[in-house]
Design an enzyme around this catalytic site. Structure first.
Site, PDB file in Angstrom:
ATOM      1  N   TRP A  41     -59.536  -7.667 -50.529  1.00 22.99           N
ATOM      2  CA  TRP A  41     -60.494  -6.591 -50.238  1.00 22.99           C
ATOM      3  C   TRP A  41     -61.263  -6.255 -51.515  1.00 22.99           C
ATOM      4  O   TRP A  41     -60.663  -6.087 -52.587  1.00 22.99           O
ATOM      5  CB  TRP A  41     -59.707  -5.361 -49.733  1.00 22.99           C
ATOM      6  CG  TRP A  41     -60.561  -4.156 -49.426  1.00 22.99           C
ATOM      7  CD1 TRP A  41     -61.741  -4.144 -48.744  1.00 22.99           C
ATOM      8  CD2 TRP A  41     -60.288  -2.808 -49.785  1.00 22.99           C
ATOM      9  NE1 TRP A  41     -62.207  -2.852 -48.647  1.00 22.99           N
ATOM     10  CE2 TRP A  41     -61.337  -2.012 -49.279  1.00 22.99           C
ATOM     11  CE3 TRP A  41     -59.247  -2.177 -50.476  1.00 22.99           C
ATOM     12  CZ2 TRP A  41     -61.392  -0.636 -49.449  1.00 22.99           C
ATOM     13  CZ3 TRP A  41     -59.299  -0.805 -50.638  1.00 22.99           C
ATOM     14  CH2 TRP A  41     -60.351  -0.041 -50.122  1.00 22.99           C
ATOM     15  N   LYS A  85     -57.862   3.492 -39.486  1.00 18.42           N
ATOM     16  CA  LYS A  85     -58.255   2.558 -38.423  1.00 18.42           C
ATOM     17  C   LYS A  85     -57.440   2.797 -37.155  1.00 18.42           C
ATOM     18  O   LYS A  85     -57.991   2.891 -36.073  1.00 18.42           O
ATOM     19  CB  LYS A  85     -58.061   1.112 -38.882  1.00 18.42           C
ATOM     20  CG  LYS A  85     -58.282   0.860 -40.355  1.00 18.42           C
ATOM     21  CD  LYS A  85     -59.716   0.629 -40.738  1.00 18.42           C
ATOM     22  CE  LYS A  85     -59.860   0.624 -42.241  1.00 18.42           C
ATOM     23  NZ  LYS A  85     -61.128   0.204 -42.739  1.00 18.42           N
ATOM     24  N   ASP A 117     -50.185  -3.640 -48.799  1.00 26.60           N
ATOM     25  CA  ASP A 117     -51.294  -2.850 -48.278  1.00 26.60           C
ATOM     26  C   ASP A 117     -51.280  -2.987 -46.748  1.00 26.60           C
ATOM     27  O   ASP A 117     -51.482  -4.079 -46.218  1.00 26.60           O
ATOM     28  CB  ASP A 117     -52.614  -3.383 -48.864  1.00 26.60           C
ATOM     29  CG  ASP A 117     -53.800  -2.500 -48.500  1.00 26.60           C
ATOM     30  OD1 ASP A 117     -53.657  -1.631 -47.618  1.00 26.60           O
ATOM     31  OD2 ASP A 117     -54.883  -2.682 -49.104  1.00 26.60           O
TER      32      ASP A 117
HETATM   33  C1  LMR Z   1     -63.687  -2.541 -45.196  1.00 21.82           C
HETATM   34  O1  LMR Z   1     -63.150  -3.424 -45.867  1.00 21.82           O
HETATM   35  O2  LMR Z   1     -64.764  -2.701 -44.635  1.00 21.82           O
HETATM   36  C2  LMR Z   1     -62.994  -1.220 -45.019  1.00 21.82           C
HETATM   37  O3  LMR Z   1     -61.744  -1.245 -45.644  1.00 21.82           O
HETATM   38  C3  LMR Z   1     -63.825  -0.086 -45.426  1.00 21.82           C
HETATM   39  C4  LMR Z   1     -64.006   0.041 -46.895  1.00 21.82           C
HETATM   40  O4  LMR Z   1     -63.814   1.151 -47.394  1.00 21.82           O
HETATM   41  O5  LMR Z   1     -64.358  -0.928 -47.565  1.00 21.82           O
END
Ligand code: LMR
Length: 398
Positions: A130, A247, A212
């Protein structure tokens, strides 16, 4: 004072929200940020949440401070969802949990805790991970290392490479970040057999797992999605878990999540938890109350809980159904690339394999918003836009 400063680019995912909002094309499609949408393209408030809020409106009697760890009745809710009812770790009081502002808040506090308490540690993250993991860990001063994860050739996990790299490079005392389920951004998860191999390695090398868990319920089910994490927790004495309720309760803007620490004994867990409290106080003092109050109200009322589980199931089923439709429609459109791998991905996201050039073309020529990495939020697809999307993908891919 600020003359020497120049503007920096903002978070690319959040920039997509604004770009999509400002786009006047009536056919625009938002497959950017990870937010669930229904077939009308709306992000609904769950019925169970609406009902809980009505109860809270009646029953809430104070807006006084909660305390740094949040509401005292909230940790059992976090722990049961993550580890399952009657997990021995809960009964042995080896887990402590704090209510946090979203999963992001939990990650920042966890990162601060690791940085201050385990100064020699390096943190291993999947390639890719992420986008916000890296700034969070950097801001806590952690040294970040990556392990191979995604294989663009097979659209699967480079598991042999992942293990070989970790075996060669990870040192005892290092931290390893794992995604509990619905890997963000790829949508490709470790199989349970792979979790077992990773667990054995973590035990043997003496690593600290940081898990996570942002998408519980969006993969195969609320319990099924935690199978790897639960196996890990049953074998490894120490771990940190950051979870999000954004979510699965659809309460994104309420900023509600949890940070849990598991240690070998109650005393060790309690000591570590007290240090976590320092980071909370220094970062945001105390978490916001409303989201956790909603989650607590739902989880402590059997009828509301049952309704919520049905709603999570429906969100997951819709996304999995969309994966199937997308694969079939893309194949029928005559596109040159095989997209059948999308079926095997889990959670909101699909790493589509689209190149940056193709993603930019989709944006500029079709007003279709996908992250630069090719990550699509499958939940943004609707019966109204799926043909337009498949046609556009076929045009840009060839
Ligand atoms: C995403 O990856 O789109 C979500 O986790 C929202 C974010 O805050 O990035």
């Amino acid at each position: 004072m600020f003359k020497h400063l120049s503007a920096v680019p903002g978070d690319p995912l959040l920039a997509l929200i604004i770009a999509h909002k400002n786009d006047t094309n009536p056919n625009k499609v938002d497959l950017g940020v990870g937010v669930y949408k229904d077939d009308q393209g709306n992000t609904p408030i769950l019925n169970s949440v609406k009902k809980a809020e009505a109860i809270l409106l009646e029953q809430e009697h104070s807006k006084s401070y909660l305390g740094i760890n949040g509401a005292p009745e909230f940790p059992p809710i976090i722990q049961e969802l993550l580890l399952g009812e009657n997990n021995p770790i809960i009964n042995e009081k080896r887990i402590f949990s704090a209510q946090t502002p979203g999963g992001t808040g939990a990650l920042k506090v966890a990162a601060d805790f690791i940085s201050s308490s385990l100064p020699e540690t390096r943190i291993w993250v999947s390639d890719p991970t992420w986008g916000n993991h890296l700034p969070i860990f950097r801001s806590a001063g952690l040294q970040i290392e990556t392990y191979p994860y995604y294989d663009p050739e097979t659209n699967g996990v480079r598991f042999d490479d992942m293990m070989a790299s970790l075996k060669e490079n990870a040192k005892a005392g290092d931290t390893i970040l794992l995604h509990a389920c619905c890997h963000n951004p790829t949508g490709i998860d470790l199989s349970f057999e792979q979790w077992k191999v990773v667990t054995d390695f973590i035990a043997e090398r003496g690593l600290l797992p940081l898990v996570d868990a942002a998408y519980q319920g969006f993969g195969d089910g609320l319990d099924e999605d935690m199978a790897g994490l639960r196996h890990l927790a049953s074998k490894i004495p120490n771990m940190l878990i950051c979870n999000s309720f954004s979510k699965n309760f659809g309460i994104y803007r309420e900023r509600c999540g949890g940070l849990s620490i598991i240690a070998e004994t109650t005393e060790e867990a309690s000591n570590a938890y007290s240090i976590i409290g320092l980071s909370i106080r220094a970062n945001y003092s105390m978490p916001p109350a409303h989201g956790a109050a909603v989650v607590f109200t739902i989880m402590s009322d059997p009828e509301l809980k049952a309704e919520w589980i049905t709603e999570v199931d429906a969100m997951r089923d819709r996304i999995n159904g969309l994966r199937e439709k997308l694969v079939l429609k893309l194949a029928a459109s005559g596109v040159s690339k095989d997209f059948s791998f999308i079926r095997n991905q889990r959670g909101m996201f699909s790493y589509s394999g689209l190149t940056l050039e193709q993603v930019r073309k989709l944006r500029s020529e079709y007003s279709i918003y996908i992250a630069d990495t090719g990550r699509m939020n499958v939940a943004g697809i609707t019966d109204n836009n799926i043909d337009y999307l498949c046609n556009a993908i076929t045009q840009v891919v060839g």
